[in-house]
Write an enzyme that holds these catalytic residues in place. Structure first.
Site, mmCIF file in Angstrom:
data_model
loop_
_atom_site.group_PDB
_atom_site.id
_atom_site.type_symbol
_atom_site.label_atom_id
_atom_site.label_comp_id
_atom_site.label_asym_id
_atom_site.label_seq_id
_atom_site.Cartn_x
_atom_site.Cartn_y
_atom_site.Cartn_z
ATOM 1 N N ASN A 84 0.863 -1.083 0.099
ATOM 2 C CA ASN A 84 -0.019 -0.084 -0.112
ATOM 3 C C ASN A 84 0.776 1.313 -0.048
ATOM 4 O O ASN A 84 1.388 1.561 1.191
ATOM 5 C CB ASN A 84 -0.674 -0.122 1.325
ATOM 6 C CG ASN A 84 -1.701 -1.163 1.317
ATOM 7 O OD1 ASN A 84 -2.304 -1.707 0.357
ATOM 8 N ND2 ASN A 84 -1.910 -1.794 2.313
ATOM 9 N N HIS A 85 1.042 1.725 -1.146
ATOM 10 C CA HIS A 85 1.669 3.243 -0.939
ATOM 11 C C HIS A 85 0.994 4.205 -0.136
ATOM 12 O O HIS A 85 -0.328 4.122 -0.248
ATOM 13 C CB HIS A 85 1.815 3.702 -2.528
ATOM 14 C CG HIS A 85 2.542 2.842 -3.560
ATOM 15 N ND1 HIS A 85 3.277 3.241 -4.578
ATOM 16 C CD2 HIS A 85 2.940 1.581 -3.550
ATOM 17 C CE1 HIS A 85 3.960 2.402 -5.037
ATOM 18 N NE2 HIS A 85 3.798 0.975 -4.384
ATOM 19 N N THR A 86 1.826 5.126 0.373
ATOM 20 C CA THR A 86 1.049 5.815 1.348
ATOM 21 C C THR A 86 0.181 6.817 0.804
ATOM 22 O O THR A 86 0.388 7.467 -0.423
ATOM 23 C CB THR A 86 2.164 6.604 2.284
ATOM 24 O OG1 THR A 86 1.491 7.389 3.238
ATOM 25 C CG2 THR A 86 3.056 7.562 1.356
ATOM 26 N N THR A 92 2.257 9.419 -4.464
ATOM 27 C CA THR A 92 2.157 8.162 -4.010
ATOM 28 C C THR A 92 3.233 7.402 -4.442
ATOM 29 O O THR A 92 3.351 6.300 -4.061
ATOM 30 C CB THR A 92 0.861 7.519 -4.975
ATOM 31 O OG1 THR A 92 1.162 7.523 -6.369
ATOM 32 C CG2 THR A 92 -0.476 8.071 -4.521
#
Length: 215
Positions: A84-86, A92
């Site tokens: 999960n990219h922040t 992103t």
């Protein structure tokens, strides 16, 4: 000191597509209860930890916990936080992952993603073909996850869910039956007690099962 003999991971003679998971996983952050099984007719089921538990980096410390007597179908995946990219930053792009390229502190590599926590699977859960369970999800005892469902949120005990994202389809039993099953916790019984009660467990005859104590 003698080395204990390693028990075979295969519960059925001649079947190399089905394994008891707690006999093949080795990672310290993966805990699997007794008799939980995984079937894979495409890949080697003993490679579950590599092929099905994804983006599970030790630096994050999150865990996969699966209870007893669960059934996991071919291709089910457990997708952890590091996928999960922040969403907390303006971009992103996972700059902290490439700390060498951008001159960043390698100790801040976990800033590249949002930590959503452990995946917790209860007991007697059936996870269908190619279902995906995302990080932070808790699935209650006796739940059923439909084929190719994407589970983004918690699933209540004895609930059937399906779809993308997964939504409740139905409750398996009425509330009183669910309450009694959760009181019974039959998966914690001694093996011989379970064996004696199989005629009821396999037919759904809850009324004749003992609530507490011995046989």
């Amino acid at each position: 000191m003698a080395v204990p003999e390693k028990r075979s991971p295969y519960p059925r003679t001649g079947d190399t597509e089905t394994v008891y998971l707690n006999r093949v996983v080795t990672g310290p952050n993966i805990v699997v209860g007794d008799y939980t099984m995984y079937n894979d007719f495409v890949d080697d089921p003993t490679q579950f930890e590599k092929n099905n538990v994804l983006y599970h980096y030790p630096i994050n410390g999150d865990r996969l916990v699966i209870g007893k007597f669960c059934s996991i179908a071919c291709g089910a995946k457990f997708l952890f936080t590091s996928a999960n990219h922040t969403q907390r930053s303006l971009s992103t792009y996972p700059f902290p992952l490439f700390f060498e390229e951008w001159g960043l502190n390698r100790r801040q590599v976990t800033d590249a993603w949002d930590n959503r926590g452990d995946i917790i699977i209860g007991n007697d859960v059936w996870i269908g073909y190619q279902a995906v369970v995302l990080s932070g999800v808790h699935i209650g005892d006796g739940a059923i996850i439909g084929a190719r469902a994407v589970v983004t949120g918690d699933v209540a005990p004895y609930t059937v869910v399906g779809g993308v994202p997964a939504r409740p389809i139905k409750e398996r039993f009425d509330r009183d039956t669910v309450a009694r099953l959760q009181q019974l916790c039959w998966w914690d019984w001694p093996v011989e007690k379970i064996r004696c009660c199989l005629p009821y467990l396999t037919r759904g005859e809850l009324s004749e099962l003992p609530l507490t104590g011995g046989l």
